[in-house]
Design a protein around this motif. Structure first.
Motif, PDB file in Angstrom:
ATOM      1  N   UNK A 189      -7.195 -15.509   4.566  1.00 47.19           N
ATOM      2  CA  UNK A 189      -6.437 -15.364   5.155  1.00 47.19           C
ATOM      3  C   UNK A 189      -5.561 -13.898   4.773  1.00 47.19           C
ATOM      4  N   UNK A 190      -6.324 -13.562   3.518  1.00 48.22           N
ATOM      5  CA  UNK A 190      -5.418 -12.297   3.181  1.00 48.22           C
ATOM      6  C   UNK A 190      -5.700 -12.173   1.968  1.00 48.22           C
ATOM      7  N   UNK A 191      -5.912 -10.972   0.882  1.00 43.30           N
ATOM      8  CA  UNK A 191      -6.080 -10.500   0.361  1.00 43.30           C
ATOM      9  C   UNK A 191      -4.532  -9.659  -0.310  1.00 43.30           C
ATOM     10  N   UNK A 192      -4.044 -10.600  -1.616  1.00 39.61           N
ATOM     11  CA  UNK A 192      -2.902 -10.469  -1.371  1.00 39.61           C
ATOM     12  C   UNK A 192      -2.174  -9.668  -2.976  1.00 39.61           C
ATOM     13  N   UNK A 193      -1.369  -9.773  -3.674  1.00 36.57           N
ATOM     14  CA  UNK A 193      -0.096  -8.648  -4.737  1.00 36.57           C
ATOM     15  C   UNK A 193      -1.405  -9.390  -5.984  1.00 36.57           C
ATOM     16  N   UNK A 194      -1.919  -8.448  -6.476  1.00 32.80           N
ATOM     17  CA  UNK A 194      -2.612  -8.520  -7.700  1.00 32.80           C
ATOM     18  C   UNK A 194      -1.662  -7.241  -8.891  1.00 32.80           C
ATOM     19  N   UNK A 195      -2.233  -7.510 -10.334  1.00 30.65           N
ATOM     20  CA  UNK A 195      -2.299  -6.661 -11.288  1.00 30.65           C
ATOM     21  C   UNK A 195      -3.422  -6.390 -12.189  1.00 30.65           C
ATOM     22  N   UNK A 196      -4.261  -5.719 -12.536  1.00 26.02           N
ATOM     23  CA  UNK A 196      -4.848  -5.018 -13.715  1.00 26.02           C
ATOM     24  C   UNK A 196      -4.687  -5.223 -14.661  1.00 26.02           C
TER      25      UNK A 196
END
Length: 688
Positions: A189-196
């Motif tokens: 339903x969605x690839x949302x915010x992330x961090x590396x």
């Protein structure tokens, strides 16, 4: 609230949708590229009259007292074009939400936008997708990487996947293939915010929020398929995803946006995730050794009552002794920590400065009265879902912010794109105030500056407006300083009247000591204008309080665009002049006051003040004080933002791993193409 026994099962094999595929992009030959640039150059400047050249021996430092002395309202117009000043020769739950036309009222008719108007709105030196709708930056092996939320299927919110672009300088970008698509049950339903997070051995770990087939927010792990690839083109999702699910008692849609991890003194990695308990916004904290197994720590890093859901949380250190940036894991003497959260309730980004206690896993604000969500904002205009990263290449912390549209969805669909990224900004502690961050366009922005025009000690009488001959006024970088007449300042009566940028009458509201500043994206008659200005109030105790504002109320004759007035208090310390920097790039205006203590980003959609008809003015609408201004304005070049040469698209989608020879060749090709493009842009500069 979420059921603690929720079962997270994948979709049946037969119902799993196919991954979104990006259309192959045809690479334009370099000769055609140059022709395209020249066509763009001619078309962009064809309707612009040549800039007037002045004689060095004929400089007037003061405006003719009679020229605009009787103008009491900056909205006043005249059928006769005033003489121009001539210069001296010496900028929902997914972490972003869908937009609705209902903000303008159910009965508001769409403005009859023409293709000419809509084409003008697309920016020239801000990053935005080639088309459609957008929203964890990192520096890796010589390239800046920008991963952003993107809808490949339309210019509206929905079908969220991760776009990917790379740059050598944060200004000129190459669009790469989509980094991650919604193709698994845990992110369908969605690839949302992330961090590396970059580990000491150079490995990259990417944590991101996915929305499951049951619309539950979970945290997932991904990593590069080939760590030796500086372009990080192909990503692998950890087969054991999700690695984190909402804790018991937390809503299925109230658990998102993991931060970059920081290393503790015990050698564990620590992350924070935004959430809420009833109306209290909070950040959960987890420890991990391998980014697969996590321990939920007791309590929360921080929480503030009545602020609602916290999303896109950021946590990072700032130096109290210098302007250099710090690695996210840095802690100890000479360090403060920033907690920032995007407020789902009001769609603004707030931050506070405080002290981080590693042992008991808490953060305490220096001043609870300006805590997260109730105090200072990154930006007082359109600026949301922001994220910082530590640029180890230049030892600085860089801030990216998502800038949405404030027109109608109908217009977005018609023009075929929506939203962009603000100019990347460096972030550092303001050691003079101790309570503010200083945000400033990265130094690479200066490389876009072309010809400049300078104006020195221009005196503006009360109620005056002065046009500036800066040439084309749709791509500008303006640095300006203002001084109030000291005698008038001392004679001004004290008052307890409160001022607010947003609830005032904007630049038309006259006070003894303001407003004064710039009118950008204005037409000759001032029927369209966007003022960026200061307003100074004198309190009962004789102290001065300064406000930095942007007034959109007359920015456009269109009826289906936002015309809010933005702004807030800005500290002006003893001995400082009133200073601002304003970046104008077609439909975006970014203002930075007092070295970046207060910033405002606006989206404006003029119908007349476009192309060669756009103008810049100085104005002083105060009633009791003259203002002296000096400024310098640069024409800004366009950034080189182009597609990645997508020649092995079929190989990537087939699952075959490209060879190192192919990857190395592509990296070299991109570098050579970028160098050639920059050489051409330099040649274009000389031509101008």
């Amino acid at each position: 609230m979420a059921d603690s026994n929720v079962s997270y099962n994948p979709l049946p094999d037969g119902e799993r949708p196919r991954p979104t595929r990006r259309r192959s992009i045809v690479l334009v030959l370099s000769g055609l590229l140059v022709v395209g640039f020249l066509v763009a150059l001619v078309s962009d400047n064809g309707s612009i009259a040549p800039a007037n050249v002045i004689d060095n021996d004929n400089n007037n430092n003061n405006v003719n007292d009679n020229a605009k002395n009787g103008l009491n309202d900056v909205s006043s117009s005249s059928s006769k074009e005033p003489e121009r000043l001539r210069p001296f020769t010496s900028a929902s739950s997914a972490g972003v939400s869908e937009k609705s036309n209902r903000r303008f009222g159910a009965r508001t008719a769409s403005y009859p936008w023409t293709n000419n108007m809509l084409s003008w709105q697309r920016t020239a030196f801000h990053f935005q997708p080639q088309k459609n709708w957008m929203n964890g930056p990192v520096f890796y092996k010589g390239w800046y990487h920008l991963f952003y939320q993107y809808n490949p299927n339309g210019a509206i919110w929905g079908d969220i996947v991760w776009g990917h672009a790379v740059s050598k300088d944060l200004i000129h970008w190459y669009h790469l293939p989509l980094a991650m698509v919604a193709d698994q049950w845990y992110d369908i339903m969605g690839v949302w915010t992330g961090s590396a997070t970059i580990l000491p051995d150079g490995k990259v770990m990417m944590l991101y929020t996915g929305s499951t087939n049951e619309s539950v927010q979970v945290q997932n792990l991904a990593y590069p398929a080939d760590p030796s690839d500086p372009l990080l083109i192909k990503w692998v999702k950890y087969p054991g995803n999700p690695v984190l699910v909402p804790p018991p008692g937390i809503g299925a849609k109230d658990f998102r946006d993991p931060t970059t991890a920081w290393l503790t003194s015990e050698g564990k990695w620590r992350i924070a995730i935004g959430s809420r308990i009833n109306r209290t916004g909070i950040t959960f904290v987890y420890d991990t050794k391998d980014f697969i197994n996590y321990e939920l720590l007791r309590g929360v890093l921080h929480g503030v009552p009545n602020t609602g859901m916290w999303e896109c949380v950021d946590f990072y250190p700032v130096s109290t002794t210098g302007e250099h940036g710090l690695d996210t894991s840095h802690n100890g003497p000479g360090v403060k920590h920033v907690v920032k959260a995007s407020m789902d309730d009001d769609r603004h980004d707030y931050y506070a400065i405080g002290t981080y206690h590693e042992k008991n896993v808490t953060w305490v604000p220096d001043n609870p009265e300006i805590d997260v969500g109730i105090g200072i904002r990154y930006d007082y205009g359109l600026f949301y879902a922001s994220k910082t990263f530590y640029d180890q290449n230049k030892k600085r912390r860089v801030l990216w912010g998502w800038i949405g549209e404030s027109d109608s969805e109908i217009a977005d669909v018609k023009k075929g794109w929506a939203s962009l990224q603000g100019i990347p900004r460096t972030v550092a502690l303001d050691t003079k105030t101790g309570s503010n961050l200083l945000q400033w366009p990265v130094e690479e922005v200066d490389s876009l500056r072309l010809t400049s025009k300078e104006f020195k000690k221009i005196e503006l009488k009360p109620g005056s407006v002065m046009p500036l001959d800066v040439g084309s006024a749709t791509q500008l970088d303006i640095v300006a300083e203002f001084e109030l007449d000291k005698e008038a300042l001392e004679k001004t009566a004290e008052s307890n009247v409160e001022f607010s940028c947003s609830s005032s009458e904007g630049s038309a509201e006259r006070g003894a000591l303001g407003p004064f500043g710039l009118l950008v994206l204005a037409d000759d008659s001032l029927s369209e204008q966007t003022p960026v200005y200061f307003y100074v109030a004198k309190g009962k105790d004789g102290s001065l309080k300064t406000y930095f504002c942007t007034d959109q109320s007359r920015s456009s004759e269109a009826n289906d665009v936002n015309k809010s007035k933005y702004g807030s208090f800005v500290p002006v310390l003893e001995g400082e002049k009133f200073s601002m920097r304003v970046l104008v790039d077609h439909s975006i205006v970014e203002g930075f006051a007092q070295g970046g203590r207060t910033t405002i980003t606006s989206r404006v959609y003029p119908t007349k003040a476009i192309y060669g008809a756009a103008r810049v003015f100085l104005f002083n609408n105060a009633t009791g004080a003259s203002v002296t201004s000096s400024l310098k304005a640069w024409q800004m070049n366009s950034a080189f933002i182009r597609p990645y040469p997508d020649d092995d698209d079929d190989e990537r989608h087939s699952g075959a791993e490209p060879t190192h020879e192919v990857r190395g060749s592509k990296t070299k090709y991109l570098g050579n193409l970028l160098t050639s493009s920059l050489l051409f842009l330099n040649a274009r500069n000389n031509f101008l």
